[in-house]
Design a protein around this motif. Structure first.
Motif, PDB file in Angstrom:
ATOM      1  N   ARG A 212       0.808  -1.183  -0.127  1.00  0.00           N
ATOM      2  CA  ARG A 212       0.186  -0.071  -0.069  1.00  0.00           C
ATOM      3  C   ARG A 212       0.790   1.326  -0.009  1.00  0.00           C
ATOM      4  NH1 ARG A 212      -4.332  -0.798   4.843  1.00  0.00           N
ATOM      5  NH2 ARG A 212      -4.764   1.187   4.325  1.00  0.00           N
ATOM      6  N   LYS A 213       2.294   1.228   0.098  1.00  0.00           N
ATOM      7  CA  LYS A 213       3.069   2.183   0.262  1.00  0.00           C
ATOM      8  C   LYS A 213       3.371   3.021  -1.145  1.00  0.00           C
ATOM      9  CE  LYS A 213       7.343   0.291   0.445  1.00  0.00           C
ATOM     10  NZ  LYS A 213       8.652  -0.290   1.249  1.00  0.00           N
ATOM     11  N   GLN A 214       3.574   4.124  -1.567  1.00  0.00           N
ATOM     12  CA  GLN A 214       3.915   4.790  -2.565  1.00  0.00           C
ATOM     13  C   GLN A 214       4.998   5.798  -2.431  1.00  0.00           C
ATOM     14  OE1 GLN A 214       2.144   4.807  -5.229  1.00  0.00           O
ATOM     15  NE2 GLN A 214       0.207   3.685  -4.507  1.00  0.00           N
ATOM     16  N   VAL A 215       6.081   5.409  -3.082  1.00  0.00           N
ATOM     17  CA  VAL A 215       7.196   6.480  -3.138  1.00  0.00           C
ATOM     18  C   VAL A 215       6.827   7.599  -3.753  1.00  0.00           C
ATOM     19  CG1 VAL A 215       9.717   6.405  -4.022  1.00  0.00           C
ATOM     20  CG2 VAL A 215       8.764   4.254  -3.208  1.00  0.00           C
ATOM     21  N   TYR A 216       6.955   8.634  -2.837  1.00  0.00           N
ATOM     22  CA  TYR A 216       6.683  10.100  -3.489  1.00  0.00           C
ATOM     23  C   TYR A 216       7.731  10.822  -4.065  1.00  0.00           C
ATOM     24  CZ  TYR A 216       4.273  14.623  -3.239  1.00  0.00           C
ATOM     25  OH  TYR A 216       3.789  15.726  -3.487  1.00  0.00           O
ATOM     26  N   VAL A 222      18.079   9.685   0.576  1.00  0.00           N
ATOM     27  CA  VAL A 222      16.926  10.128   1.100  1.00  0.00           C
ATOM     28  C   VAL A 222      15.537   9.525   0.148  1.00  0.00           C
ATOM     29  CG1 VAL A 222      15.463  11.675   2.412  1.00  0.00           C
ATOM     30  CG2 VAL A 222      17.925  11.869   2.202  1.00  0.00           C
ATOM     31  N   THR A 223      14.599   9.147   0.913  1.00  0.00           N
ATOM     32  CA  THR A 223      13.421   8.465  -0.052  1.00  0.00           C
ATOM     33  C   THR A 223      12.163   9.142   0.796  1.00  0.00           C
ATOM     34  OG1 THR A 223      14.554   6.658  -1.088  1.00  0.00           O
ATOM     35  CG2 THR A 223      11.930   6.599  -1.198  1.00  0.00           C
ATOM     36  N   SER A 224      11.261   9.657   0.301  1.00  0.00           N
ATOM     37  CA  SER A 224      10.039  10.071   0.964  1.00  0.00           C
ATOM     38  C   SER A 224       8.824   8.915   0.387  1.00  0.00           C
ATOM     39  CB  SER A 224       9.585  11.097   0.646  1.00  0.00           C
ATOM     40  OG  SER A 224       8.287  11.665   1.283  1.00  0.00           O
ATOM     41  N   THR A 225       8.477   8.257   1.491  1.00  0.00           N
ATOM     42  CA  THR A 225       7.330   7.447   1.019  1.00  0.00           C
ATOM     43  C   THR A 225       6.097   7.796   1.756  1.00  0.00           C
ATOM     44  OG1 THR A 225       9.063   5.590   1.219  1.00  0.00           O
ATOM     45  CG2 THR A 225       6.950   4.887   1.177  1.00  0.00           C
ATOM     46  N   LEU A 226       4.967   7.494   0.977  1.00  0.00           N
ATOM     47  CA  LEU A 226       3.418   7.840   1.487  1.00  0.00           C
ATOM     48  C   LEU A 226       2.851   6.614   1.922  1.00  0.00           C
ATOM     49  CD1 LEU A 226       2.505  10.431  -1.032  1.00  0.00           C
ATOM     50  CD2 LEU A 226       3.508  10.775   1.403  1.00  0.00           C
ATOM     51  N   TYR A 227       2.373   6.537   3.074  1.00  0.00           N
ATOM     52  CA  TYR A 227       1.577   5.191   3.744  1.00  0.00           C
ATOM     53  C   TYR A 227       0.181   5.601   3.785  1.00  0.00           C
ATOM     54  CZ  TYR A 227       6.206   3.078   4.574  1.00  0.00           C
ATOM     55  OH  TYR A 227       7.545   2.725   4.457  1.00  0.00           O
ATOM     56  N   ASP A 228      -0.581   4.562   3.246  1.00  0.00           N
ATOM     57  CA  ASP A 228      -2.176   4.850   3.417  1.00  0.00           C
ATOM     58  C   ASP A 228      -2.433   4.592   4.722  1.00  0.00           C
ATOM     59  OD1 ASP A 228      -5.063   5.053   2.957  1.00  0.00           O
ATOM     60  OD2 ASP A 228      -4.952   3.269   1.603  1.00  0.00           O
ATOM     61  N   LEU A 229      -3.304   5.633   5.407  1.00  0.00           N
ATOM     62  CA  LEU A 229      -3.497   5.475   6.610  1.00  0.00           C
ATOM     63  C   LEU A 229      -4.949   4.922   6.991  1.00  0.00           C
ATOM     64  CD1 LEU A 229      -2.221   9.166   7.988  1.00  0.00           C
ATOM     65  CD2 LEU A 229      -1.237   6.985   8.440  1.00  0.00           C
ATOM     66  N   THR A 230      -5.449   4.417   5.802  1.00  0.00           N
ATOM     67  CA  THR A 230      -6.920   3.907   5.887  1.00  0.00           C
ATOM     68  C   THR A 230      -6.571   2.611   6.854  1.00  0.00           C
ATOM     69  OG1 THR A 230      -7.534   4.612   4.028  1.00  0.00           O
ATOM     70  CG2 THR A 230      -8.790   2.606   4.977  1.00  0.00           C
ATOM     71  N   LYS A 534      -8.757   9.619   0.805  1.00  0.00           N
ATOM     72  CA  LYS A 534      -7.959   8.914   1.548  1.00  0.00           C
ATOM     73  C   LYS A 534      -6.635   9.771   1.922  1.00  0.00           C
ATOM     74  CE  LYS A 534      -8.216   4.087   0.226  1.00  0.00           C
ATOM     75  NZ  LYS A 534      -7.718   2.742  -0.104  1.00  0.00           N
ATOM     76  N   TRP A 535      -6.088   9.522   3.244  1.00  0.00           N
ATOM     77  CA  TRP A 535      -5.082  10.229   3.828  1.00  0.00           C
ATOM     78  C   TRP A 535      -3.885   9.399   3.991  1.00  0.00           C
ATOM     79  CZ3 TRP A 535      -5.607  15.361   6.014  1.00  0.00           C
ATOM     80  CH2 TRP A 535      -6.537  16.052   5.926  1.00  0.00           C
ATOM     81  N   TYR A 536      -2.652   9.968   3.782  1.00  0.00           N
ATOM     82  CA  TYR A 536      -1.496   9.541   3.742  1.00  0.00           C
ATOM     83  C   TYR A 536      -0.483  10.096   4.450  1.00  0.00           C
ATOM     84  CZ  TYR A 536      -3.318   7.323  -0.658  1.00  0.00           C
ATOM     85  OH  TYR A 536      -4.100   6.775  -1.659  1.00  0.00           O
ATOM     86  N   PHE A 537       0.475   9.234   4.920  1.00  0.00           N
ATOM     87  CA  PHE A 537       1.471   9.740   6.038  1.00  0.00           C
ATOM     88  C   PHE A 537       2.764   9.715   5.401  1.00  0.00           C
ATOM     89  CE2 PHE A 537       4.364   9.397   9.702  1.00  0.00           C
ATOM     90  CZ  PHE A 537       3.925  10.541  10.418  1.00  0.00           C
ATOM     91  N   SER A 538       3.548  10.752   5.318  1.00  0.00           N
ATOM     92  CA  SER A 538       4.928  10.721   4.784  1.00  0.00           C
ATOM     93  C   SER A 538       5.976  10.389   5.830  1.00  0.00           C
ATOM     94  CB  SER A 538       5.260  12.179   4.093  1.00  0.00           C
ATOM     95  OG  SER A 538       6.599  12.175   3.550  1.00  0.00           O
ATOM     96  N   VAL A 539       6.880   9.349   5.142  1.00  0.00           N
ATOM     97  CA  VAL A 539       8.003   8.781   6.080  1.00  0.00           C
ATOM     98  C   VAL A 539       9.120   9.189   5.405  1.00  0.00           C
ATOM     99  CG1 VAL A 539       9.075   6.975   7.163  1.00  0.00           C
ATOM    100  CG2 VAL A 539       6.722   7.263   7.461  1.00  0.00           C
ATOM    101  N   GLU A 540      10.231  10.008   5.608  1.00  0.00           N
ATOM    102  CA  GLU A 540      11.427  10.054   4.899  1.00  0.00           C
ATOM    103  C   GLU A 540      12.456   9.108   5.548  1.00  0.00           C
ATOM    104  OE1 GLU A 540       9.757  12.927   5.941  1.00  0.00           O
ATOM    105  OE2 GLU A 540       9.165  12.738   3.889  1.00  0.00           O
ATOM    106  N   ILE A 541      13.176   8.247   4.508  1.00  0.00           N
ATOM    107  CA  ILE A 541      14.163   7.418   5.094  1.00  0.00           C
ATOM    108  C   ILE A 541      15.515   7.566   4.526  1.00  0.00           C
ATOM    109  CG2 ILE A 541      14.596   4.826   5.110  1.00  0.00           C
ATOM    110  CD1 ILE A 541      11.728   4.496   4.874  1.00  0.00           C
ATOM    111  N   LEU A 542      16.408   7.527   5.339  1.00  0.00           N
ATOM    112  CA  LEU A 542      17.967   7.764   4.940  1.00  0.00           C
ATOM    113  C   LEU A 542      18.773   6.369   4.736  1.00  0.00           C
ATOM    114  CD1 LEU A 542      20.158   9.521   4.070  1.00  0.00           C
ATOM    115  CD2 LEU A 542      20.672   9.918   6.453  1.00  0.00           C
ATOM    116  N   PHE A 543      19.086   6.156   3.420  1.00  0.00           N
ATOM    117  CA  PHE A 543      19.652   4.695   3.309  1.00  0.00           C
ATOM    118  C   PHE A 543      21.076   5.273   3.161  1.00  0.00           C
ATOM    119  CE2 PHE A 543      15.743   4.047   1.437  1.00  0.00           C
ATOM    120  CZ  PHE A 543      15.232   2.851   1.883  1.00  0.00           C
TER     121      PHE A 543
END
Length: 547
Positions: A212-216, A222-230, A534-543
């Motif tokens: 369900r996640k979407q790479v924004y 650095v990657t910003s990923t949107l997660y469906d909060l439903t 729908k609402w999405y939550f953004s999570v930034e991840i550093l690899f």
């Protein structure tokens, strides 16, 4: 089950027998036997002569509803399944509902429908054949479970994840969203059911989240990923993932608090508004109990001289101190404290002196309830949990054994002290006083009471030695060992336990505070080009990349 095929002549003999006697011992017909033995040739011959038997189900309560298609699917006989489907075997209504296939009672809960059986077997060819033949993916069994629910319940999580991906590859995205939103009889979607079952190893919950996640956007490492909060967030959802984690009795469910995006959602809510509201609530509560304590300590009293020429303080008459007596009842607080204060007021109006006892209990409860607010602080939260577990776990078990021991020894002491002078042995004058004295002895608060000039019977000294060894030495050390074990477990789980307390606190605040005070978490889907509503939550991840 016999794996080798019996001779065709034997099956023909069985056919004659079953035609004369339509069903066998468990309600099966000849086609069920042929399918059970994986004999496709005999099955075809029988269906040529008796095609009306193709959808006949076993009749007994144990295997009720099972058809030959169910048997062929479980045996993973692709050719037999293909033959049955070509002869219009029922894939929509056939349901194996016998006790053998019931959850909790039977051994093979596969979801009743043929497609659910095939998915649980993990055979992609059979699943594909059934879907092409019109087998419904949204069919719900007696428990309300669909094919996706059955994958969540499957013990082999690797197979379940693989079959989930395969099913999703066969249908459209709209159909996927519809299937993932179906709830069973307990109100769980497939994702919520995965949380409720404590699925944290090769987790179906993680699998749902990843799909369900979407790479924004991505910028280097650095990657910003949107997660469906439903289903995850509590907004307009009375049974969200957070609710299930906080109320589940499965111990390992707490580990999901470390899974993205649940971890980030909790952190964001707590740091942005949860901690502020909880701190304000703590300050107001402490102010409340301070006012309540002052009202109780400085009650309207008047001096009264007794017959012994001693002055004591007594409550003033109600007509003189009406306003002062009513003050504690308007200080608010938790329900149990309000009830105690209310009872105290009723006793006051009734003219009973029992209100003093009730107020004392209310004060104890009010100040001890401050421990509840320790959950909001990382330093004190684990200590609060430790106290709770020791009281309702270790101490309750210890007290249940101790009560039996004290009652037994109190009766034994009382039998012997009945023959002695009660004026000399005042601490053993009757059974209740003897029981209290033994409790003091066990806690080390006193020695064996009695005048030193009068010898105590040897049997009482003997009972005293046995009691002290059993109650004081053995039971108290067992309690210390139990509490030490609880301390060890809590210390090693303190981070997760504190996060669980934070999650429960956030849910409590969201249920009690008006919606207009709380900002909605996330980004609306239409603002980022995703699904509207729908609402999405953004999570930034550093690899970090290494050579």
């Amino acid at each position: 089950m016999v794996l080798s095929h019996p001779p065709s002549l034997s099956l023909l003999c069985l056919a004659v027998e079953y035609l004369l006697y339509p069903t066998g011992a468990v309600g099966e017909n000849v086609l069920h036997v042929a399918a059970l033995y994986n004999n496709k040739e005999a099955l075809e011959v029988l269906l040529d002569f008796y095609p009306f038997l193709i959808n006949e189900a076993i009749l007994c309560d144990l295997y009720k509803g099972e058809t030959i298609l169910h048997i062929a699917v479980v045996n993973q006989n692709v050719m037999m399944v293909k033959e049955l489907l070509s002869r219009n075997a029922d894939t929509k209504n056939a349901r194996a509902r016998g006790s053998f296939f019931s959850p909790g009672k039977g051994q093979c809960y596969y979801g009743e429908y043929v497609l659910s059986f095939a998915v649980c077997m993990g055979n992609e060819k059979i699943v594909n054949l059934l879907i092409k033949s019109g087998a419904p993916l949204n069919a719900q069994d007696t428990q309300g479970n669909t094919v996706l629910h059955m994958l969540v319940l499957h013990p082999n999580k690797t197979l379940a994840c693989r079959m989930y991906d395969y099913l999703m590859s066969l249908i459209t995205i709209d159909k996927i969203r519809y299937l993932e939103s179906i709830i069973n009889n307990d109100g769980f979607t497939p994702m919520k059911l995965a949380v409720q079952k404590g699925d944290v190893t090769v987790s179906m919950f993680n699998h749902f989240i990843k799909r369900r996640k979407q790479v924004y956007w991505a910028f280097g490492p650095v990657t910003s990923t949107l997660y469906d909060l439903t289903g995850i967030d509590t907004w307009e959802d009375e049974l969200s993932v957070l609710d299930i984690i906080c109320t589940s009795k499965e111990k390992n469910v707490r580990e999901l608090l470390e899974v993205t995006p649940v971890k980030e959602v909790l952190h964001h809510k707590w740091t942005n508004w949860g901690y502020k509201f909880f701190f304000l609530w703590t300050v107001l509560y402490i102010l409340h109990i301070v006012i309540f304590t002052i009202c109780c300590v400085y009650r309207p009293l008047e001096p009264i001289r007794t017959k012994m020429n001693v002055t004591i303080m007594n409550l003033k008459p109600l007509s003189v101190s009406m306003l002062s007596d009513l003050t504690p009842s308007f200080t608010g607080g938790p329900f149990h404290i309000i009830m105690l204060v209310t009872i105290s007021m009723i006793l006051r109006f009734a003219g009973s002196d029992g209100q003093t006892t009730i107020l004392a209990l209310a004060l104890i409860c009010a100040w001890c309830n401050v421990i509840y607010f320790a959950r909001g602080f990382e330093l004190l939260g684990p200590l609060c949990i430790m106290i709770q577990k020791m009281i309702f776990g270790d101490l309750m078990r210890f007290c249940s054994i101790l009560i039996l021991v004290i009652i037994g020894f109190a009766a034994a002491f009382d039998v012997h002290f009945q023959a002695l002078n009660p004026d000399v042995y005042v601490y053993f004058s009757d059974f209740p006083i003897t029981t209290f004295t033994l409790f003091q002895l066990m806690m080390g608060l006193t020695d064996l009471p009695g005048p030193p000039s009068i010898p105590v019977p040897d049997i009482i000294i003997f009972l005293y030695m046995i009691y002290m060894f059993f109650a004081f030495v053995l039971l108290l050390n067992v309690l210390i060992a139990l509490m030490g074990d609880t301390h060890y477990r809590v210390v090693h789980e303190r981070r997760l336990l504190w996060k669980a307390q934070i999650a429960a606190t956030i849910l409590l605040l969201e249920r009690r505070l008006p919606k207009w005070l709380l900002p909605r978490l996330g980004i609306p889907g239409d603002a980022v080009g995703l699904e509207e509503g729908k609402w999405y939550f953004s999570v930034e991840i550093l690899f970090f990349f290494s050579k």
